[in-house]
Design a protein around this motif. Structure first.
Motif, PDB file in Angstrom:
ATOM      1  N   LYS A  67       0.850  -1.185   0.000  1.00  0.00           N
ATOM      2  CA  LYS A  67       0.000   0.000   0.000  1.00  0.00           C
ATOM      3  C   LYS A  67       0.887   1.237   0.000  1.00  0.00           C
ATOM      4  O   LYS A  67       1.989   1.220   0.562  1.00  0.00           O
ATOM      5  CB  LYS A  67      -0.905   0.029   1.238  1.00  0.00           C
ATOM      6  N   ASN A  68       0.411   2.298  -0.622  1.00  0.00           N
ATOM      7  CA  ASN A  68       1.130   3.564  -0.642  1.00  0.00           C
ATOM      8  C   ASN A  68       0.501   4.518   0.376  1.00  0.00           C
ATOM      9  O   ASN A  68      -0.629   4.318   0.824  1.00  0.00           O
ATOM     10  CB  ASN A  68       1.085   4.197  -2.037  1.00  0.00           C
ATOM     11  N   VAL A  98      -6.729   4.544   6.677  1.00  0.00           N
ATOM     12  CA  VAL A  98      -5.887   5.054   5.585  1.00  0.00           C
ATOM     13  C   VAL A  98      -4.438   4.951   6.035  1.00  0.00           C
ATOM     14  O   VAL A  98      -4.103   5.304   7.170  1.00  0.00           O
ATOM     15  CB  VAL A  98      -6.239   6.512   5.239  1.00  0.00           C
ATOM     16  N   LEU A  99      -3.560   4.447   5.139  1.00  0.00           N
ATOM     17  CA  LEU A  99      -2.130   4.404   5.429  1.00  0.00           C
ATOM     18  C   LEU A  99      -1.578   5.821   5.301  1.00  0.00           C
ATOM     19  O   LEU A  99      -1.477   6.362   4.202  1.00  0.00           O
ATOM     20  CB  LEU A  99      -1.412   3.458   4.470  1.00  0.00           C
ATOM     21  N   ALA A 100      -1.254   6.434   6.441  1.00  0.00           N
ATOM     22  CA  ALA A 100      -0.875   7.848   6.451  1.00  0.00           C
ATOM     23  C   ALA A 100       0.626   8.059   6.288  1.00  0.00           C
ATOM     24  O   ALA A 100       1.054   8.969   5.578  1.00  0.00           O
ATOM     25  CB  ALA A 100      -1.354   8.500   7.748  1.00  0.00           C
ATOM     26  N   LYS A 101       1.451   7.258   6.948  1.00  0.00           N
ATOM     27  CA  LYS A 101       2.893   7.500   6.926  1.00  0.00           C
ATOM     28  C   LYS A 101       3.642   6.183   7.015  1.00  0.00           C
ATOM     29  O   LYS A 101       3.379   5.371   7.897  1.00  0.00           O
ATOM     30  CB  LYS A 101       3.300   8.403   8.107  1.00  0.00           C
ATOM     31  N   ILE A 102       4.563   5.958   6.078  1.00  0.00           N
ATOM     32  CA  ILE A 102       5.457   4.800   6.119  1.00  0.00           C
ATOM     33  C   ILE A 102       6.744   5.236   6.816  1.00  0.00           C
ATOM     34  O   ILE A 102       7.478   6.093   6.318  1.00  0.00           O
ATOM     35  CB  ILE A 102       5.744   4.271   4.702  1.00  0.00           C
ATOM     36  N   ILE A 117       6.596   0.871  12.376  1.00  0.00           N
ATOM     37  CA  ILE A 117       6.925   0.837  10.946  1.00  0.00           C
ATOM     38  C   ILE A 117       6.013   1.730  10.110  1.00  0.00           C
ATOM     39  O   ILE A 117       6.375   2.094   8.996  1.00  0.00           O
ATOM     40  CB  ILE A 117       6.885  -0.604  10.401  1.00  0.00           C
ATOM     41  N   ALA A 118       4.827   2.081  10.619  1.00  0.00           N
ATOM     42  CA  ALA A 118       3.917   2.924   9.840  1.00  0.00           C
ATOM     43  C   ALA A 118       2.856   3.514  10.763  1.00  0.00           C
ATOM     44  O   ALA A 118       2.699   3.103  11.921  1.00  0.00           O
ATOM     45  CB  ALA A 118       3.265   2.127   8.716  1.00  0.00           C
TER      46      ALA A 118
END
Length: 584
Positions: A67-68, A98-102, A117-118
């Motif tokens: 996922k981005n 929502v994937l906010a920050k990697i 990690i995220a």
């Protein structure tokens, strides 16, 4: 009421936004009504930690983010592919958001279980304003340590449309790999799932596939070259681009820990380093231009110094690069041989030959050394009469059933492990783990070294099934085509050198297993009545921390009784059915 509280809080936020006011602590029941629970307009993300995906996993490697940042996540969606100590496992998300920050980029190795990690946020929150947790800003020393494990080239963002391809980790114990053959040429199109190259790991030759489409623009490592994990090996570009016009990074090697400066070296008058956080690209710029992070003000979030900040400072002050310090050449006195006998004779070839050690042999040497130094090996040997076994094998051969003595031994060992479950164990984290299934590993010699493919559920298989399984695994092992799950694991190992005429030998335990059986060759002897008999010596190497002497003796006694009366193997069908019922 909720609307009134929200409106009042927004009004106070706008009124006091430009003042040096203390942080506002919001009651827990109102956290969902506010923009952020720790500061005014930022969103507090939910922490996503490195999971434990196997019983023995302590560290992991993020192979690929699926996922981005900004992608919506549904329950059950795959987030990332993570390499554990056993295999590559897909991590799934159990909630929506929502994937906010990697936090940790792809390729970062040795990430401890429980490491952040995220960050994720709720679906209705602004993921772009997510705030990093306080511990990220409070402990900047831990962040570079994780980042340094990533390749140096990864810190240099490639131009738009260009992708860097790094040497992947194709096995849990792999540290370097050899590119056996490139399966694509420069200029060839690549579809998702296409094989890019054959790579020799420390276990076998495996095919490296790409999951994105594009064009192979540049091959940076030639066939036959051995490179480290994380080293840049190729560059791809998007379809429609001119693949001949690419930008090759200045450094393709994986990062190495910087050497500590010598206290005897003179120090330049530089401002003291600040508490700012920065990555490898910024660190390299500071070193190249002789700058200190304390002299440049960072504009990134959470006290982060950005690469653009350093470049702007260099351009504004017209700073030139610092010349690298040259290493003095060695003196001629030290380079000269100390005696005439040590001087090489010119014009004659050297009588010695250097043979490069393969990855498999290097790992075998390392693991065997660790096994002998950490496991207290004990040994027990017993002689087994195999005349009836040889007679039964010959009879089966007349019925066109071809099974080897080793197949009989594998089946007999499986039944002995059922009768003696204390030997069918693993020693992990200072604990003895009794395994409900019997998976026998069989040592197979290959041109590059020894490997142990596994006959799974050995006790439930017939002699013909075992024979067929062993032949297929041995053929794949010699060709280097074994898949990771076919040689990683197992509960007990058999090593047979009888076909080479070896009478007796001691095998080394393959951790975390607790025992290994060494099989010698059959030999003819005269018993007390001067009758010719055929004997075979077997030696059990066992971990004394997990197996007692009487338990080892019981196992060998059951094995001896089984092989000296081969009909007992056929009578053991009920035991196999009982085992199958209990295991499942």
């Amino acid at each position: 009421m909720a609307h009134m509280i929200r409106s009042k809080f927004v009004f106070l936020s706008l009124k006091y936004a430009n003042r040096a006011a203390p942080r506002i602590s919001v009651p827990l029941k109102y956290q969902r009504l506010c923009f952020h629970t720790s500061w005014i307009l930022d969103v507090k993300g939910k922490e996503l930690l490195m999971p434990s995906l196997s019983p023995t996993m302590e560290n992991g490697t993020i192979v690929k983010w699926l996922k981005n940042e900004g992608d919506k996540i549904e329950p059950g969606d795959a987030i990332a592919d993570i390499q554990t100590d056993k295999a590559i496992v897909t991590m799934e998300f159990d909630d929506e958001g929502v994937l906010a920050k990697i936090i940790i980029p792809e390729g970062t190795k040795d990430i401890k279980v429980g490491t952040l990690i995220a960050l994720t946020v709720e679906a209705d929150e602004d993921w772009k304003t997510v705030e990093l947790p306080d511990q990220t800003a409070k402990a900047p020393a831990a962040t570079p340590a994780v980042t340094q494990a990533a390749p140096v080239a990864a810190a240099e963002a490639p131009p738009p449309g260009q992708q860097n391809v790094f040497m992947p980790a194709l096995s849990p114990t792999m540290t370097t790999g050899t590119i056996v053959k490139w399966l694509k040429k420069e200029g060839d199109e690549i579809q998702p799932g296409d094989a890019l190259a054959d790579i020799q790991t420390d276990k076998a030759i495996m095919t490296f596939e790409l999951e994105e489409e594009g064009i192979l623009a540049k091959i940076l490592v030639q066939e036959g070259s051995q490179v480290e994990i994380g080293q840049l090996i190729a560059i791809t570009v998007e379809k429609g681009m001119d693949w001949k016009q690419i930008v090759v990074p200045t450094s393709t090697k994986p990062s190495a820990a910087p050497a500590a400066p010598s206290p005897a070296q003179p120090t330049d008058a530089k401002p003291p380093p600040s508490e700012q956080v920065y990555g490898l690209a910024v660190k390299r710029l500071l070193e190249e231009y002789g700058l200190s992070s304390g002299s440049i003000k960072g504009t990134g979030r959470t006290n982060r110094l950005l690469k653009g900040d350093v470049l702007a400072y260099i351009q504004t002050h017209n700073i030139q690069k610092v010349a690298p310090k040259s290493t003095p050449a060695p003196s001629t006195d030290k380079a000269r041989p100390s005696s005439p006998a040590e001087r090489p004779v010119s014009g004659k070839p050297s009588p010695y030959e250097d043979i490069e050690i393969s990855n498999i042999r290097a790992v075998i040497a390392k693991r065997l050394g660790e096994s002998k130094s950490t496991i207290p090996h004990s040994y027990a040997v017993i002689d087994i009469h195999i005349d009836k076994l040889v007679e039964l094998r010959s009879k089966l051969k007349t019925e066109n059933i071809n099974v080897s003595l080793n197949d009989f031994i594998i089946k007999a060992v499986a039944h002995a492990l059922l009768e003696c479950p204390d030997v069918n164990t693993l020693y992990q984290k200072e604990q003895i783990v009794r395994v409900p299934k019997v998976d026998v590993s069989v040592a197979v010699a290959t041109p590059t070294g020894l490997i142990t493919p596994i006959v799974f559920d050995t006790a439930t298989k017939s002699l013909t099934d075992i024979s067929k399984n062993v032949r297929e695994l041995a053929e794949k092992a010699k060709k280097g085509q074994l898949k990771p799950h076919e040689f990683q694991g197992g509960t007990f190992t058999i090593s047979n050198l009888g076909m080479f005429g070896i009478k007796e030998f001691s095998a080394i335990i393959n951790p975390p297993q607790t025992a290994i059986l060494a099989i010698g060759a059959g030999r003819e002897e005269l018993d007390l009545s001067l009758t010719k008999v055929t004997k075979m010596s077997v030696k059990l190497s066992y971990d004394r921390r997990a197996i007692d002497e009487d338990q080892a003796a019981d196992f060998l006694a059951v094995l001896k009784a089984t092989l000296e009366d081969p009909a007992f193997l056929a009578a053991g069908k009920m035991q196999a059915l009982r085992y199958q019922r209990d295991a499942y």
